[in-house]
Write a protein that holds these residues in place. Structure first.
Motif, PDB file in Angstrom:
ATOM      1  N   SER A 184       0.844  -1.200   0.000  1.00  0.00           N
ATOM      2  CA  SER A 184       0.000   0.000   0.000  1.00  0.00           C
ATOM      3  C   SER A 184       0.873   1.241   0.000  1.00  0.00           C
ATOM      4  N   LEU A 185       0.321   2.326  -0.545  1.00  0.00           N
ATOM      5  CA  LEU A 185       0.977   3.635  -0.496  1.00  0.00           C
ATOM      6  C   LEU A 185       0.223   4.503   0.502  1.00  0.00           C
ATOM      7  N   LEU A 186       0.950   5.063   1.465  1.00  0.00           N
ATOM      8  CA  LEU A 186       0.336   5.828   2.543  1.00  0.00           C
ATOM      9  C   LEU A 186       0.972   7.215   2.618  1.00  0.00           C
ATOM     10  N   GLN A 187       0.164   8.209   2.996  1.00  0.00           N
ATOM     11  CA  GLN A 187       0.659   9.574   3.153  1.00  0.00           C
ATOM     12  C   GLN A 187      -0.206  10.299   4.183  1.00  0.00           C
ATOM     13  N   LYS A 188       0.429  10.885   5.194  1.00  0.00           N
ATOM     14  CA  LYS A 188      -0.326  11.564   6.247  1.00  0.00           C
ATOM     15  C   LYS A 188      -0.975  12.845   5.736  1.00  0.00           C
ATOM     16  N   THR A 189      -0.165  13.701   5.112  1.00  0.00           N
ATOM     17  CA  THR A 189      -0.650  14.961   4.551  1.00  0.00           C
ATOM     18  C   THR A 189      -0.030  15.142   3.173  1.00  0.00           C
ATOM     19  N   PRO A 190      -0.562  16.063   2.348  1.00  0.00           N
ATOM     20  CA  PRO A 190       0.014  16.276   1.023  1.00  0.00           C
ATOM     21  C   PRO A 190       1.493  16.654   1.036  1.00  0.00           C
ATOM     22  N   SER A 191       1.986  17.202   2.146  1.00  0.00           N
ATOM     23  CA  SER A 191       3.397  17.599   2.220  1.00  0.00           C
ATOM     24  C   SER A 191       4.282  16.516   2.847  1.00  0.00           C
ATOM     25  N   SER A 192       3.683  15.433   3.318  1.00  0.00           N
ATOM     26  CA  SER A 192       4.452  14.361   3.952  1.00  0.00           C
ATOM     27  C   SER A 192       5.054  13.431   2.912  1.00  0.00           C
ATOM     28  N   PRO A 193       6.108  12.679   3.285  1.00  0.00           N
ATOM     29  CA  PRO A 193       6.647  11.656   2.373  1.00  0.00           C
ATOM     30  C   PRO A 193       5.604  10.585   2.103  1.00  0.00           C
ATOM     31  N   VAL A 194       5.708   9.936   0.953  1.00  0.00           N
ATOM     32  CA  VAL A 194       4.841   8.814   0.623  1.00  0.00           C
ATOM     33  C   VAL A 194       5.520   7.536   1.102  1.00  0.00           C
ATOM     34  N   SER A 195       4.806   6.770   1.935  1.00  0.00           N
ATOM     35  CA  SER A 195       5.345   5.537   2.493  1.00  0.00           C
ATOM     36  C   SER A 195       4.805   4.343   1.726  1.00  0.00           C
ATOM     37  N   CYS A 196       5.720   3.494   1.277  1.00  0.00           N
ATOM     38  CA  CYS A 196       5.342   2.244   0.620  1.00  0.00           C
ATOM     39  C   CYS A 196       5.427   1.142   1.676  1.00  0.00           C
ATOM     40  N   LEU A 197       4.291   0.548   2.028  1.00  0.00           N
ATOM     41  CA  LEU A 197       4.222  -0.445   3.102  1.00  0.00           C
ATOM     42  C   LEU A 197       3.904  -1.815   2.523  1.00  0.00           C
ATOM     43  N   ALA A 198       4.766  -2.793   2.834  1.00  0.00           N
ATOM     44  CA  ALA A 198       4.536  -4.193   2.457  1.00  0.00           C
ATOM     45  C   ALA A 198       4.335  -4.987   3.743  1.00  0.00           C
ATOM     46  N   SER A 217       8.635  -0.957   5.475  1.00  0.00           N
ATOM     47  CA  SER A 217       8.202   0.207   4.715  1.00  0.00           C
ATOM     48  C   SER A 217       9.418   1.011   4.262  1.00  0.00           C
ATOM     49  N   VAL A 218       9.213   1.815   3.217  1.00  0.00           N
ATOM     50  CA  VAL A 218      10.248   2.724   2.739  1.00  0.00           C
ATOM     51  C   VAL A 218       9.563   4.014   2.310  1.00  0.00           C
ATOM     52  N   ASP A 219      10.088   5.147   2.775  1.00  0.00           N
ATOM     53  CA  ASP A 219       9.473   6.451   2.529  1.00  0.00           C
ATOM     54  C   ASP A 219      10.184   7.194   1.403  1.00  0.00           C
ATOM     55  N   LEU A 220       9.402   7.892   0.605  1.00  0.00           N
ATOM     56  CA  LEU A 220       9.929   8.702  -0.501  1.00  0.00           C
ATOM     57  C   LEU A 220       9.560  10.157  -0.284  1.00  0.00           C
ATOM     58  N   ARG A 226      13.479 -12.411   4.738  1.00  0.00           N
ATOM     59  CA  ARG A 226      14.525 -11.984   3.797  1.00  0.00           C
ATOM     60  C   ARG A 226      13.851 -11.383   2.566  1.00  0.00           C
ATOM     61  N   ALA A 227      13.824 -10.062   2.509  1.00  0.00           N
ATOM     62  CA  ALA A 227      13.116  -9.363   1.442  1.00  0.00           C
ATOM     63  C   ALA A 227      13.707  -7.976   1.262  1.00  0.00           C
ATOM     64  N   SER A 228      13.372  -7.358   0.137  1.00  0.00           N
ATOM     65  CA  SER A 228      13.819  -5.987  -0.126  1.00  0.00           C
ATOM     66  C   SER A 228      12.635  -5.157  -0.608  1.00  0.00           C
ATOM     67  N   LEU A 229      12.664  -3.873  -0.270  1.00  0.00           N
ATOM     68  CA  LEU A 229      11.616  -2.936  -0.666  1.00  0.00           C
ATOM     69  C   LEU A 229      12.296  -1.620  -1.023  1.00  0.00           C
ATOM     70  N   VAL A 230      12.152  -1.179  -2.264  1.00  0.00           N
ATOM     71  CA  VAL A 230      12.878   0.008  -2.733  1.00  0.00           C
ATOM     72  C   VAL A 230      11.953   0.887  -3.566  1.00  0.00           C
ATOM     73  N   TRP A 231      12.331   2.152  -3.648  1.00  0.00           N
ATOM     74  CA  TRP A 231      11.724   3.084  -4.595  1.00  0.00           C
ATOM     75  C   TRP A 231      12.627   3.178  -5.825  1.00  0.00           C
ATOM     76  N   GLU A 271      16.936  10.369  -1.036  1.00  0.00           N
ATOM     77  CA  GLU A 271      15.558  10.833  -0.904  1.00  0.00           C
ATOM     78  C   GLU A 271      14.622   9.735  -0.399  1.00  0.00           C
ATOM     79  N   VAL A 272      15.185   8.656   0.150  1.00  0.00           N
ATOM     80  CA  VAL A 272      14.356   7.573   0.687  1.00  0.00           C
ATOM     81  C   VAL A 272      14.800   7.255   2.113  1.00  0.00           C
ATOM     82  N   ASP A 273      13.875   6.731   2.890  1.00  0.00           N
ATOM     83  CA  ASP A 273      14.152   6.360   4.273  1.00  0.00           C
ATOM     84  C   ASP A 273      13.645   4.930   4.488  1.00  0.00           C
TER      85      ASP A 273
END
Length: 332
Positions: free
Chosen positions: A181-195, A234-237, A202-207, A217-219
């Protein structure tokens, strides 16, 4: 690997049974043994093992209480909360059949003593434990632990571990893909990709941008366990410097170890779940409620004014108006 952890806090003990980092059971000296779903079928097949763990759970407190009392006396601790922890287990190489064990104690959150399984003597892990080492080597507490583990690492643990490994191989080797899923608190917040809901861990999640992984630019968040034994990450953009026209160049990619299939999620506004939508709905509802309340108040006020005027004014009827005009006319 079987790993058992005992903790003593005041008069409460707890222990966990883990196989390859998978929680099989939890023991609490006050609540008893809690067998996790993944292990229930195993204990149905081996009921004698379940009874063995139940007895071990009941015996944790009587064993640990005198140990921690001796340590408190040794360090002149007459009061306060003190914690004694034990971690023990074994590792079995199914190719070489080699079994390696480990036993380690901690006291008040710090490493304390470790059992050398070659000489079966205690090793002090910090200066404060030096005075405790000869006492444990000679006392019934230390000798009793050594005697127990001489049997445990040659008979009990290897047998248990092989049974767990054989029975749980299909479960351990399973793969489960997550929902993304793609999540965002407010329009100015980073977009979080949650798996969430994947197995194993053992997995990877990237933008990615234009098919290339973004190193900046990712966290990246940590891989965390779910209550059902699966995992999430999760990984934030950060989109502060990205124009809306460039959003289509970004996607989030999940890859599970041992699975060729990738889960690709395009960065599209319609896919983003945000609290802002709920907030705007609440604003609309609140505004509507205020308008309705204002109309009710206005209507109520008008009704009150109307009633007051009606009470002051005399009744208007043809007879009354004629009679009043005659009274006011002096010539009649």
């Amino acid at each position: 690997m079987i790993s058992v952890v005992y903790k003593l806090l005041c008069l409460s003990c707890s222990a966990t049974l883990e196989v390859d980092e998978l929680l099989m059971g939890l023991c609490d000296s006050n609540k008893g043994l809690d067998v996790k779903d993944v292990a229930k079928s195993f204990f149905t097949k081996y009921p004698e093992r379940l009874e063995w763990y139940k007895q071990g759970c009941l015996n944790v407190l009587p064993i640990f209480k005198p140990r921690i009392n001796r340590l408190m006396r040794l360090y002149n601790q007459s009061e306060g909360v003190h914690v004694l922890q034990e971690v023990n287990g074994c590792e079995w190489d199914d190719e070489t059949e080699e079994v390696k064990g480990f036993v380690q104690f901690g006291y008040d959150g710090k490493d304390f003593l470790e059992l050398d399984l070659k000489t079966f003597t205690w090793i002090a892990l910090r200066p404060e434990a030096v005075i405790a080492k000869p006492i444990w080597d000679a006392s019934k507490v230390g000798v009793g632990v050594v005697d127990y583990y001489k049997t445990a690492f040659t008979l009990i643990y290897p047998e248990l571990l092989k049974k767990y490994a054989e029975y749980g191989r299909s479960f351990q080797l399973r793969t489960e893909l997550p929902s993304v899923s793609l999540l965002q608190k407010t329009p100015s917040s980073p977009v979080s990709c949650l798996a969430t809901g994947f197995y194993p861990h053992r997995a990877s999640l990237v933008w990615r941008k234009d098919g290339e992984e973004l190193p900046e630019e990712v966290d990246h968040g940590e891989i965390l366990p779910n209550h059902d034994g699966t995992f999430q990450m999760s990984v934030d953009l950060n989109l502060s410097s990205v124009t809306p026209e460039d959003w289509t160049r970004y996607d989030c990619v999940f890859q599970l170890y041992g699975v060729k299939e990738e889960i690709i999620t395009k960065l599209e506004k319609d896919r983003i779940r945000t609290n802002e939508v709920k907030s705007s709905n609440m604003t609309v509802l609140s505004t509507a409620a205020v308008v309705v309340l204002a109309l009710i108040l206005i209507g109520a006020a008008g009704f009150i004014v109307y009633n007051k005027k009606k009470a002051i004014s005399p009744p208007s009827s043809p007879d009354n108006s004629t009679e009043l005009s005659e009274q006011l006319n002096p010539e009649t």
